[in-house]
Design a protein around this motif. Structure first.
Motif, PDB file in Angstrom:
ATOM      1  N   GLU A  45       0.533  -1.087  -0.220  1.00 26.66           N
ATOM      2  CA  GLU A  45       0.436  -0.137   0.238  1.00 26.66           C
ATOM      3  C   GLU A  45       0.756   1.478  -0.194  1.00 26.66           C
ATOM      4  O   GLU A  45       1.803   1.112   1.294  1.00 26.66           O
ATOM      5  N   THR A  47       1.752   5.207   0.141  1.00 31.10           N
ATOM      6  CA  THR A  47       1.186   6.878   0.345  1.00 31.10           C
ATOM      7  C   THR A  47       2.306   7.179  -0.656  1.00 31.10           C
ATOM      8  O   THR A  47       4.304   7.434   0.025  1.00 31.10           O
ATOM      9  N   SER A  91      -1.622  -0.828  -4.521  1.00 30.82           N
ATOM     10  CA  SER A  91      -1.985   0.368  -4.489  1.00 30.82           C
ATOM     11  C   SER A  91      -1.732   0.993  -3.657  1.00 30.82           C
ATOM     12  O   SER A  91      -0.807   1.350  -3.127  1.00 30.82           O
ATOM     13  N   LYS A  93      -2.467   3.949  -1.530  1.00 29.66           N
ATOM     14  CA  LYS A  93      -3.301   5.086  -0.522  1.00 29.66           C
ATOM     15  C   LYS A  93      -3.261   6.232  -0.740  1.00 29.66           C
ATOM     16  O   LYS A  93      -4.764   6.820   0.061  1.00 29.66           O
ATOM     17  N   SER A 131       2.214  -0.961   4.204  1.00 25.96           N
ATOM     18  CA  SER A 131       2.577   0.637   3.539  1.00 25.96           C
ATOM     19  C   SER A 131       3.988   0.864   3.248  1.00 25.96           C
ATOM     20  O   SER A 131       5.686   0.200   3.770  1.00 25.96           O
ATOM     21  N   THR A 272      -9.277  -4.739  -3.569  1.00 29.85           N
ATOM     22  CA  THR A 272      -9.569  -3.473  -3.752  1.00 29.85           C
ATOM     23  C   THR A 272     -11.177  -3.780  -3.992  1.00 29.85           C
ATOM     24  O   THR A 272     -11.989  -4.192  -4.449  1.00 29.85           O
ATOM     25  N   GLN A 330      -7.846   9.633   1.710  1.00 31.13           N
ATOM     26  CA  GLN A 330      -6.949   9.248   0.180  1.00 31.13           C
ATOM     27  C   GLN A 330      -6.940   7.738  -0.415  1.00 31.13           C
ATOM     28  O   GLN A 330      -7.014   8.247  -1.745  1.00 31.13           O
ATOM     29  N   GLU A 331      -8.041   6.942   0.504  1.00 30.34           N
ATOM     30  CA  GLU A 331      -7.322   6.006  -0.511  1.00 30.34           C
ATOM     31  C   GLU A 331      -9.104   6.115  -2.206  1.00 30.34           C
ATOM     32  O   GLU A 331      -8.536   5.474  -2.873  1.00 30.34           O
ATOM     33  N   TYR A 332      -9.560   6.464  -2.488  1.00 37.90           N
ATOM     34  CA  TYR A 332     -10.357   7.090  -2.919  1.00 37.90           C
ATOM     35  C   TYR A 332      -9.948   8.183  -4.565  1.00 37.90           C
ATOM     36  O   TYR A 332     -10.915   8.355  -4.686  1.00 37.90           O
ATOM     37  N   SER A 496     -15.254   2.805   3.655  1.00 43.15           N
ATOM     38  CA  SER A 496     -13.678   2.319   3.736  1.00 43.15           C
ATOM     39  C   SER A 496     -13.848   0.806   2.950  1.00 43.15           C
ATOM     40  O   SER A 496     -14.360  -0.622   3.565  1.00 43.15           O
ATOM     41  N   SER A 498     -11.320  -0.789   1.541  1.00 41.10           N
ATOM     42  CA  SER A 498      -9.415  -1.034   1.845  1.00 41.10           C
ATOM     43  C   SER A 498     -10.307  -2.228   3.425  1.00 41.10           C
ATOM     44  O   SER A 498      -9.584  -2.901   3.529  1.00 41.10           O
TER      45      SER A 498
END
Length: 506
Positions: A45, A47, A91, A93, A131, A272, A330-332, A496, A498
């Protein structure tokens, strides 16, 4: 490990990248990475951290990571799955842009690791066991690590820092990508190199690692990317048909060569949106996408000084826009469409010359268009006008009435005929939560808490309006009325994908 400058790809005018490093001689004996029992980032994940608002090519970087993690490139790691870790696609995030005081010279131990720990302590980032935080710097920044300087000795590296005392995980895994070229994606070799090594050997030497069995081996010790350093290829871009992504090849034990994809084909699909049997799973429809990324909230106090809790509401928004609540949203983010980031709060507008009744279909749009025409408000693509009503002021929508039929609302209006900087104005309306609303809309019975709950519910629906279940239920509406405490404030939780649950940013 370090990616040395001598191993970086050489720029060419004929092609975006020209690679002039010969493949290593691995024919004399088997070259096998061995697993040392450490952690792996099997469903990584990512970021992305942009160290400075002027970090170049942010949109291109986000698009590259998003496509790369969804591509068949991730299948090359499948053979390194273990009993506890099964590799698959990853993905993105979210992203974070550092806008505070920036250093132009940073040391890994003395500056970067304390900086990352500070972000965790402040709730800006919340690391999980999967992460990975790649940090992208501006061309002005110089990073030192182990006595060497970026763009002189190395072009990138990955590492870990212990955060067990301030988080729920042992380590935070990060990469450092200095800006050593003229465009961000000219560093695709460094980006893919560090990503591949971070997921297969996040604590260097504890995951998958190669040690020569004899001193005569022509292949130096190192990680999955070190064996194939400088050997580039392309993979299909799953997000943009007909396009390709430049990547560094990774060593394959099974194929006994540097490879771009696994011998078994594509990696398992990521867990996801769109792959779950959960009825609350939300799906993206670009036709409903908001333009809001780094939200700019302008409170409008409709009723002037009669609007209650003005200082409290403004302070709440000032906290919210840079809080873990936004980080969770922010996952969207969707590459090339909407990049959800921390935002800001603009100066509030107080209007005492108001009507006692508003209509979402007529008087409210006319009012907002009038503010635009008079230049009282100057919307941008990121603007959200949060309208808080004074006691006694009501608004109707489709015949329904505040505090009788609904407790808050949001919407947008077309202003393209009167304004050139953006086509759409987004707004939310939060009625006064005392009096009549206190009886019909109360969640907690606390006016302050209920006000901020409805404010966050509407903000979520505006920003994530393109995401809904197959039954057309929005991200915020799935969790309607479910409150959460966040650093002393009260927010409404939202769905969420996730986490497969309602979350509040904490």
């Amino acid at each position: 490990m370090l990616l040395f400058v001598s191993q970086l790809a050489i720029l060419s005018q004929a092609l975006p990248l020209s690679f002039k490093k010969a493949a290593l001689d691995t024919s004399s004996s088997n070259v096998l990475l061995t697993y040392n029992g450490g952690a792996l980032l099997s469903r990584v994940e990512v970021t992305i951290i942009y160290y400075g608002s002027s970090t170049q090519d942010k949109a291109a970087l986000l698009g590259y990571y998003t496509s790369l993690l969804a591509s068949d490139y991730m299948s090359v790691f499948s053979e390194y799955s273990t009993g506890s870790y099964t590799f698959g696609n990853g993905s993105v995030k979210g992203t974070y842009t550092e806008k505070g005081q920036l250093l132009t010279t940073l040391d890994d131990i003395n500056d970067i690791q304390p900086y990352l720990r500070g972000l965790v302590q402040a709730g800006v980032i919340t690391p999980t066991d999967n992460s990975y935080f790649p940090i992208h710097f501006t061309a002005k920044a110089t990073i030192t690590q182990g006595g060497g300087a970026s763009c002189d000795v190395f072009g990138g590296y990955h590492s870990n820092v212990d955060v067990s005392d301030i988080s729920n995980v042992q380590n935070l895994y990060y990469g450092v990508i200095p800006y050593c070229r003229t465009a961000a994606l000219d560093m695709a070799d460094a980006i893919s190199h560090e990503l591949g090594e971070a997921i297969t050997d996040p604590v260097p030497g504890n995951g998958w690692y190669y040690l020569p069995t004899s001193s005569s081996s022509s292949t130096p010790e190192g990680e999955i990317g070190d064996i194939c350093v400088g050997i580039m290829d392309t993979v299909a871009d799953p997000q943009n048909s007909g396009n390709t992504l430049s990547v560094q090849k990774m060593w394959s034990n099974q194929q006994q060569s540097c490879a771009t994809t696994g011998s078994g084909g594509a990696a398992p699909a990521p867990d996801t949106g769109g792959n779950s049997s959960n009825p609350n799973e939300v799906y993206f429809d670009s036709s409903y996408a908001s333009t809001i990324g780094a939200v700019e909230i302008t409170p409008i106090y409709y009723g002037g000084s009669k609007v209650k809790l003005q200082k409290y509401i403004t302070s709440f928004y000032q906290y919210l826009v840079t809080s873990p609540y936004i980080t969770a949203l922010q996952e969207y983010s969707v590459s090339g469409v909407q990049d959800i980031e921390f935002g800001s709060v603009k100066k509030a507008y107080s209007d005492s010359k108001t009507k006692s009744k508003l209509s979402q279909e007529t008087t409210l749009p006319n009012y907002l268009r009038g503010l635009v025409k008079s230049k009282t408000i100057k919307p941008t693509a990121n603007s959200l006008f949060a309208i808080h009503l004074a006691p006694g002021i009501t608004i109707t929508s489709g015949g329904a009435k505040t505090c009788t039929d609904f407790c808050s609302l949001y919407g947008n209006i077309d202003i393209s005929d009167i304004y050139s900087k953006t086509d759409t104005l987004y707004y939310t309306v939060i009625p006064d939560q005392s009096g009549k609303c206190a009886g019909l809309c109360a969640i907690s019975g606390n006016v302050q808490h209920d006000t901020t709950t409805y404010a966050t519910a509407m903000l979520v629906d505006v920003i994530t309006n393109a995401w809904a279940t197959q039954s057309s239920i929005l991200v915020g509406d799935i969790c309607s009325g479910q409150q959460a405490a966040l650093s002393g404030w009260t927010v409404q939780q939202f769905w969420s994908n996730s986490a497969e649950s309602c979350v509040g940013g904490n």
